[in-house]
Design an enzyme around this catalytic site. Structure first.
Site, PDB file in Angstrom:
ATOM      1  N   HIS A  12      55.458  93.345  91.585  1.00 58.76           N
ATOM      2  CA  HIS A  12      55.156  94.334  91.620  1.00 58.76           C
ATOM      3  C   HIS A  12      55.007  95.441  91.079  1.00 58.76           C
ATOM      4  CE1 HIS A  12      59.683  92.201  92.501  1.00 58.76           C
ATOM      5  NE2 HIS A  12      59.766  93.310  93.685  1.00 58.76           N
TER       6      HIS A  12
ATOM      7  N   ASP B 200      56.039  96.775  87.744  1.00 56.62           N
ATOM      8  CA  ASP B 200      56.320  96.150  86.346  1.00 56.62           C
ATOM      9  C   ASP B 200      54.979  95.915  85.895  1.00 56.62           C
ATOM     10  OD1 ASP B 200      58.524  95.229  86.972  1.00 56.62           O
ATOM     11  OD2 ASP B 200      58.455  93.162  88.500  1.00 56.62           O
TER      12      ASP B 200
END
Length: 382
Positions: free
Chosen positions: A45, A48
């Site tokens: 992501h 992330d």
């Protein structure tokens, strides 16, 4: 690994700061981990791998660009490739009412900008897929929701993404990941069949496939393998986000899959469609809250990889023997000739069906043999 307490695992490589420097350090540790596991691909992501900076799209994108340069360097050094990337459109407070389905056009524009950036960095990193998972694309209360309008807006975002992909000669496969609920009470991409219906309704079916997470499938009230088989049989299975969940818990627990029987059924579907390329099988999993040793992260990944490897061997043997597949074929044999074949080919009418019954009387009862099917499956998986 659960929503009821503070973290229990401390990583010595992570100083817990939302800085680009720490993001690079975490990436270094991740690629060391990939190499030790011997895996060929990774996923992420956007939020992330790089922090959000000062609620500024410009500063956040600059931070992401810096980290992406570091990821590209690590990819080139290790040979590990990017399977897919995706955008986190559910964690920040701005997305509390959704992203693509938010009632505020300003929020929609922010989400669309985040999608644009992920498309760009995915292309730069050679990502083979893009995943769209709408954690808050749904509703908490129907009283305050114009459902049709929200789903129309979600389709509009996907059309914008398709156009951008085509304009920039991008080749990554687009994937939608269904989930029935959590964090919203109801999500619009509820399960595989709902999502395929959505794609057909908005004429998007030629541009997307599905990324199935079995933990989401069981949350929808289906068997672990259900959405994978459904998507595959309709030519829509693109990739597998191979988490599992605990059926006694009411949330997405993201556990490492360790059930060989379920893995066998999943890999049987994969064999039937001759693989997942350019998709793959990834673990978006977490070790349990009580598993706090560094080795537990290795054990989780290795155990799950072994489970699917064994499942693949089992499935290959099942296909080679063809016992179960021949039994299934035999169940439907009346549609292979005569009246049944004409019926399946769309040549008959309601009047024809009535005439057939009047001529042939009551149909015979035919045993479904469920226990026999289950016993045969056990032979391959135990």
């Amino acid at each position: 690994a659960d929503p009821f307490g503070l973290p229990t695992i401390v990583h010595n490589f992570d100083n817990e700061t939302d800085t680009v420097s720490n993001a690079k350090t975490r990436a270094d540790a991740a690629f060391e981990f990939f190499n030790k596991l011997g895996v060929k691909y990774y996923t992420f992501h956007d939020r992330d791998v790089a922090p959000e900076i000062n609620n500024s799209l410009l500063q956040t994108n600059q931070a992401l660009d810096e980290v992406v340069e570091h990821l590209l360097k690590l990819q080139n050094e290790t040979g590990v490739k990017l399977l897919w990337s995706t955008q986190n459109l559910f964690s920040h407070p701005r997305y509390m009412n959704g992203a693509f389905t938010n009632p505020d056009a300003h929020v929609f524009a922010y989400a669309a900008s985040q999608v644009k950036k992920v498309l760009d960095i995915n292309h730069k990193l050679g990502g083979e897929n893009i995943v769209f998972w709408g954690g808050r694309e749904g509703y908490q209360s129907m009283l305050s929701t114009n459902i049709k309008r929200e789903i129309d807006h979600m389709a509009q975002l996907f059309k914008m993404a398709i156009k951008y992909k085509q304009q920039h000669n991008m080749t990554a496969q687009f994937l939608i990941e269904p989930k029935p609920r959590e964090p919203t009470k109801h999500q619009y991409d509820y399960d595989a069949q709902t999502t395929m219906c959505f794609l057909q309704t908005y004429n998007l079916q030629d541009h997307f496939k599905l990324n199935i997470e079995p933990n989401h499938t069981t949350l929808a009230g289906h068997d672990f393998e259900h959405d994978i088989i459904i998507a595959s049989q309709y030519g829509m299975l693109g990739s597998i986000d191979s988490n599992t969940g605990d059926p006694l818990l009411g949330w997405d627990t993201d556990q490492f899959p360790m059930d060989v029987k379920k893995a066998t059924l999943v890999m049987s579907a994969v064999i039937d469609q001759n693989g997942l390329q350019p998709g793959g099988l990834n673990f978006d999993c977490k070790v349990r809250r009580e598993s706090t040793d560094p080795e537990d992260l290795f054990i989780g990944h290795i155990g799950a990889m072994d489970t699917f490897a064994k499942g693949l061997r089992n499935a290959a043997k099942m296909k080679e023997d063809a016992l179960l597949s021949n039994m299934v074929k035999n169940r439907y044999k009346t549609f292979d000739y005569g009246f049944g074949k004409r019926l399946e080919d769309g040549e008959l009418t309601l009047d024809d069906c009535e005439a057939y019954v009047l001529d042939n009387g009551e149909p015979e009862l035919t045993s479904g043999k469920q226990e026999l099917y289950e016993m045969i499956l056990n032979r391959y998986t135990t």
